[in-house]
Design a protein around this motif. Structure first.
Motif, PDB file in Angstrom:
ATOM      1  N   LEU A  17       2.632  -1.569   6.449  1.00  0.00           N
ATOM      2  CA  LEU A  17       2.900  -1.342   7.869  1.00  0.00           C
ATOM      3  C   LEU A  17       4.195  -2.052   8.232  1.00  0.00           C
ATOM      4  O   LEU A  17       4.365  -3.233   7.929  1.00  0.00           O
ATOM      5  CB  LEU A  17       1.743  -1.889   8.716  1.00  0.00           C
ATOM      6  CG  LEU A  17       1.853  -1.724  10.229  1.00  0.00           C
ATOM      7  CD1 LEU A  17       1.759  -0.252  10.605  1.00  0.00           C
ATOM      8  CD2 LEU A  17       0.750  -2.504  10.936  1.00  0.00           C
ATOM      9  N   ARG A  18       5.118  -1.335   8.846  1.00  0.00           N
ATOM     10  CA  ARG A  18       6.402  -1.909   9.217  1.00  0.00           C
ATOM     11  C   ARG A  18       6.733  -1.567  10.662  1.00  0.00           C
ATOM     12  O   ARG A  18       6.625  -0.413  11.069  1.00  0.00           O
ATOM     13  CB  ARG A  18       7.508  -1.364   8.305  1.00  0.00           C
ATOM     14  CG  ARG A  18       8.918  -1.850   8.648  1.00  0.00           C
ATOM     15  CD  ARG A  18       9.935  -1.285   7.676  1.00  0.00           C
ATOM     16  NE  ARG A  18       9.983   0.169   7.716  1.00  0.00           N
ATOM     17  CZ  ARG A  18      10.712   0.869   8.608  1.00  0.00           C
ATOM     18  NH1 ARG A  18      11.437   0.249   9.521  1.00  0.00           N
ATOM     19  NH2 ARG A  18      10.693   2.198   8.582  1.00  0.00           N
ATOM     20  N   SER A  19       7.117  -2.562  11.447  1.00  0.00           N
ATOM     21  CA  SER A  19       7.528  -2.312  12.828  1.00  0.00           C
ATOM     22  C   SER A  19       8.896  -1.644  12.844  1.00  0.00           C
ATOM     23  O   SER A  19       9.842  -2.106  12.200  1.00  0.00           O
ATOM     24  CB  SER A  19       7.587  -3.630  13.612  1.00  0.00           C
ATOM     25  OG  SER A  19       8.157  -3.403  14.896  1.00  0.00           O
ATOM     26  N   ALA A  20       8.998  -0.545  13.605  1.00  0.00           N
ATOM     27  CA  ALA A  20      10.268   0.178  13.723  1.00  0.00           C
ATOM     28  C   ALA A  20      10.925  -0.063  15.077  1.00  0.00           C
ATOM     29  O   ALA A  20      11.870   0.628  15.450  1.00  0.00           O
ATOM     30  CB  ALA A  20      10.039   1.673  13.516  1.00  0.00           C
TER      31      ALA A  20
END
Length: 239
Positions: free
Chosen positions: A3-6
């Motif tokens: 999961l990566r914050s964009a």
């Protein structure tokens, strides 16, 4: 899986109003009809000359879309939107307008109304939690709260305040005793009423409950409204 914050890599615009679909259809090749692009649908597609992520949603209570692009395409997207809406009465709107509109729909706002110091049961966002899935952080506490009921609840109130609207953090009173606090508010121009949102003790959160808010030293009647004052069934949003 990861999961990566964009958040820092995307920017964009919200397009809202009864003509939002017509405007979007001028910018894309895909079918944007209600049947083909349903509420909360998300797709990648070119918008004008920009590769974008489009979601059908909105925070105003009106038919709306959010269009997200990388920062290098923001100006191109902006120019394309303005050009497509030039003959449609397209206008800019900002944060204060959104506050007025979302208050008329009983929408809470993250960072203002929804923060880590409020529980999922207090906010009412527990309707979006799947309590049957595997373990997750806070699951046991959330289930325990669901079983016993939250101590306080998030509500929207209509305020009889002829002199000023709430700003936030004002005390909410009942019988002269503090039963909660305001988190945000605004004047609802479509409904012609001063509105406030906040947290009150659960036994004071019923629809029609009459409370009071201290606004600049004046105790003003505040009545809880369980249903949105504007388009309560969400017909415009889902049209």
């Amino acid at each position: 899986m990861h999961l990566r914050s964009a958040c820092s890599t995307l920017t964009g615009f919200a397009i809202s109003g009864p003509n939002a679909r017509t405007l979007m259809q001028r910018l894309v090749a895909e079918d944007m009809s209600n049947q083909a692009f349903k509420f909360f649908a998300v797709r990648e597609m070119p918008v004008g000359l920009s590769p974008a992520i489009v979601q059908r949603c909105g925070f105003t209570g009106e038919l709306g879309f959010e269009v997200w692009v990388t920062p290098d395409y923001q100006l191109q997207l902006y120019d394309d939107i303005l050009a497509a809406g030039a003959e449609m009465g397209l206008a800019h709107y900002g944060g204060r307008a959104i506050s007025c509109l979302r208050m008329e729909k009983n929408y809470g706002s993250f960072n203002k109304d929804f923060r880590p110091d409020y529980t999922v049961g207090e906010t009412g966002l527990d309707v979006f939690v799947d309590f049957t899935k595997g373990d997750f952080v806070g699951k046991a506490a959330a289930i325990a709260e669901k079983e016993r009921g939250p101590k306080r609840k998030f509500v929207t109130m209509v305020v009889e305040a002829p002199h000023a609207d709430v700003v936030g953090y004002e005390a909410i009173l009942k019988g002269g005793e503090v039963v909660g606090n305001v988190t945000s508010g605004a004047f609802g121009h479509a409904v012609g009423k001063s509105l406030a949102a906040g947290y009150v003790a659960s036994d004071c959160a019923g629809d029609g409950e009459v409370l009071a808010i201290d606004i600049l030293g004046v105790e003003c009647e505040a009545k809880v409204t369980g249903r949105p004052l504007h388009d309560p069934d969400g017909v415009r949003l889902r049209s």
